[in-house]
Design a protein around this motif. Structure first.
Motif, PDB file in Angstrom:
ATOM      1  N   GLU A   1       2.828  -9.415   4.159  1.00 50.40           N
ATOM      2  CA  GLU A   1       2.877  -8.212   3.316  1.00 50.40           C
ATOM      3  C   GLU A   1       4.065  -8.257   2.348  1.00 50.40           C
ATOM      4  O   GLU A   1       3.958  -7.808   1.201  1.00 50.40           O
ATOM      5  CB  GLU A   1       2.924  -6.949   4.186  1.00 50.40           C
TER       6      GLU A   1
ATOM      7  N   GLY B   1       2.927   2.766  -3.421  1.00 53.50           N
ATOM      8  CA  GLY B   1       2.322   1.426  -3.393  1.00 53.50           C
ATOM      9  C   GLY B   1       2.716   0.683  -4.663  1.00 53.50           C
ATOM     10  O   GLY B   1       2.993   1.295  -5.700  1.00 53.50           O
TER      11      GLY B   1
ATOM     12  N   SER C   1       0.850  -1.199   0.000  1.00 57.56           N
ATOM     13  CA  SER C   1       0.000   0.000   0.000  1.00 57.56           C
ATOM     14  C   SER C   1       0.880   1.241   0.000  1.00 57.56           C
ATOM     15  O   SER C   1       2.027   1.174   0.441  1.00 57.56           O
ATOM     16  CB  SER C   1      -0.870   0.030   1.257  1.00 57.56           C
TER      17      SER C   1
ATOM     18  N   ASP D   1       1.216  -1.242  -6.930  1.00 58.07           N
ATOM     19  CA  ASP D   1       0.465  -1.165  -8.190  1.00 58.07           C
ATOM     20  C   ASP D   1       0.822   0.105  -8.960  1.00 58.07           C
ATOM     21  O   ASP D   1       1.106   0.067 -10.156  1.00 58.07           O
ATOM     22  CB  ASP D   1      -1.043  -1.209  -7.923  1.00 58.07           C
TER      23      ASP D   1
ATOM     24  N   ARG E   1       2.752   4.599   1.082  1.00 57.28           N
ATOM     25  CA  ARG E   1       3.212   5.097   2.398  1.00 57.28           C
ATOM     26  C   ARG E   1       3.615   6.557   2.258  1.00 57.28           C
ATOM     27  O   ARG E   1       4.267   6.937   1.290  1.00 57.28           O
ATOM     28  CB  ARG E   1       4.405   4.302   2.894  1.00 57.28           C
TER      29      ARG E   1
END
Ligand SMILES: Cc1cc2nc3c(=O)[nH]c(=O)nc-3n(C[C@H](O)[C@H](O)[C@H](O)COP(=O)(O)O)c2cc1C
Length: 325
Positions: free
Chosen positions: A111, A81, A54, A83, A56
């Motif tokens: 993660e 992140g 995700s 993606d 940050r």
């Protein structure tokens, strides 16, 4: 007979890179920022900034402070992140025509595996580098490196998931470094990257304040090169078959040669890129000049070839001349 010229390509136990000098994680962005100043020719690859599953936000500013003995920084893994990284930064990095190594991090083993899986099918990625200096959520935020068995657990899980070779990026631990590197190797990593920045801090006595927003940060630059040399030498001596990327304070071709002589298979250039975007290319051509000057043709010709210093029979010992040990 034609004299063979230097070829900087290296073979890291099957991971073949076109050059022995790479750009280190976090010191390059996607290369877009550097525009025409970045010269890809002669380099072996680029390591991405560290990405997480995700986005940050990263550490509070100020994030960097110059000290008399190196750069102190704490970026705090700011990243968009995985993606968004794959869709944007990575596409640009791959367009440079250099192999890309993606640095990954997470707060848990799960993660780390998730972010690795998000790289499936990403262009140009030849390896993954596992960042281990971040906080372990299962251990009240202590770094993963505080527990060697966690380093092995994380790197093993990433190695099983990634479809490419995996490197564990380790700190310059004064004790137990070989144990950690060996545990990561048994867990399935292809090699190790040594060293990460060294924990440190700086205080502004005029302002009665810490110099970094996060208070603690990582020291990098020429001051850490002796620490990198020691770490590389220790691991290379104990685990000679394990490929090592040496990193820490490399500014010139000779600095790169020092790390190779100590046992590194390739080197990365970090902080120097922040002062000179052409630094990695300069280091690569300096390394080629060094090898040429020695009548050698490949970085592997000097890997681990460091000898003990020659003893001059006529030199008085420090004890005889009254010096302190
Ligand atoms: C501003 C800055 C950001 C960095 N970010 C990362 C990072 O995201 N991931 C990582 O593994 N290392 C990161 N590093 C550490 C470098 O990759 C390198 O291991 C360390 O700085 C020692 O090498 P150097 O002296 O050549 O910089 C960063 C270093 C600096 C100076």
């Amino acid at each position: 007979m034609a004299v063979k010229d230097v070829d900087l390509a290296v073979d890291l136990n099957g991971l073949v890179l076109p050059g022995a000098v790479l750009v280190a994680s976090g010191c390059f962005g996607s290369g877009r920022e550097l525009g025409d100043l970045f010269e890809a020719r002669g380099l072996g690859g680029v390591v991405s900034r560290t990405v997480t599953a995700s986005p940050r936000k990263g550490a509070p500013s100020p994030r960097a402070a110059e000290t008399p003995s190196g750069l102190l920084s704490m970026v705090g893994l700011q990243n968009p992140g995985a993606d968004a990284f794959v869709a944007d930064d990575l596409l640009h990095m791959a367009s440079l025509g250099l192999p890309v190594i993606v640095s990954v991090a997470g707060g848990s083993v799960e993660e780390y595996v998730r972010v690795t899986a998000m790289l499936d099918g990403a262009p140009g990625v030849v390896a993954v580098e596992v960042y281990l200096a971040g906080p372990d959520e299962e251990l009240d935020g202590q770094a993963f490196t505080a527990r060697p068995e966690r380093c092995a657990e994380v790197t093993g899980a990433v190695a099983r998931r990634a479809g490419v070779p995996v490197f564990a990026k380790l700190p310059a631990m004064p004790v137990g470094l070989v144990d950690v590197a060996g545990a990561c190797a048994r867990a399935g990593v292809h090699g190790v990257t040594l060293i990460d920045g060294v924990p440190g801090m700086a205080v502004d006595a005029d302002e009665l304040a810490s110099s970094l927003g996060a208070v603690e940060g990582f020291l990098s630059g020429p001051a850490v090169r002796p620490l990198a040399l020691r770490a590389v030498h220790e691991v290379a001596s104990a685990l000679p078959e394990l490929p090592i990327m040496g990193v820490g304070g490399v500014w010139t071709g000779r600095d790169a040669a020092e790390l190779l002589l100590a046992g590194a298979w390739a080197v990365q250039v970090g902080t120097a890129m922040l002062t000179d975007p052409a630094a990695a290319g300069r280091v690569a051509s300096g390394l080629a000049d060094y090898l040429r000057g020695k009548g050698l043709v490949s970085p592997s010709d000097i890997r681990g070839r460091m000898r003990a210093p020659a003893v001059r029979p006529d030199a008085p010992s420090r004890f005889e001349s009254g010096g302190s040990a």
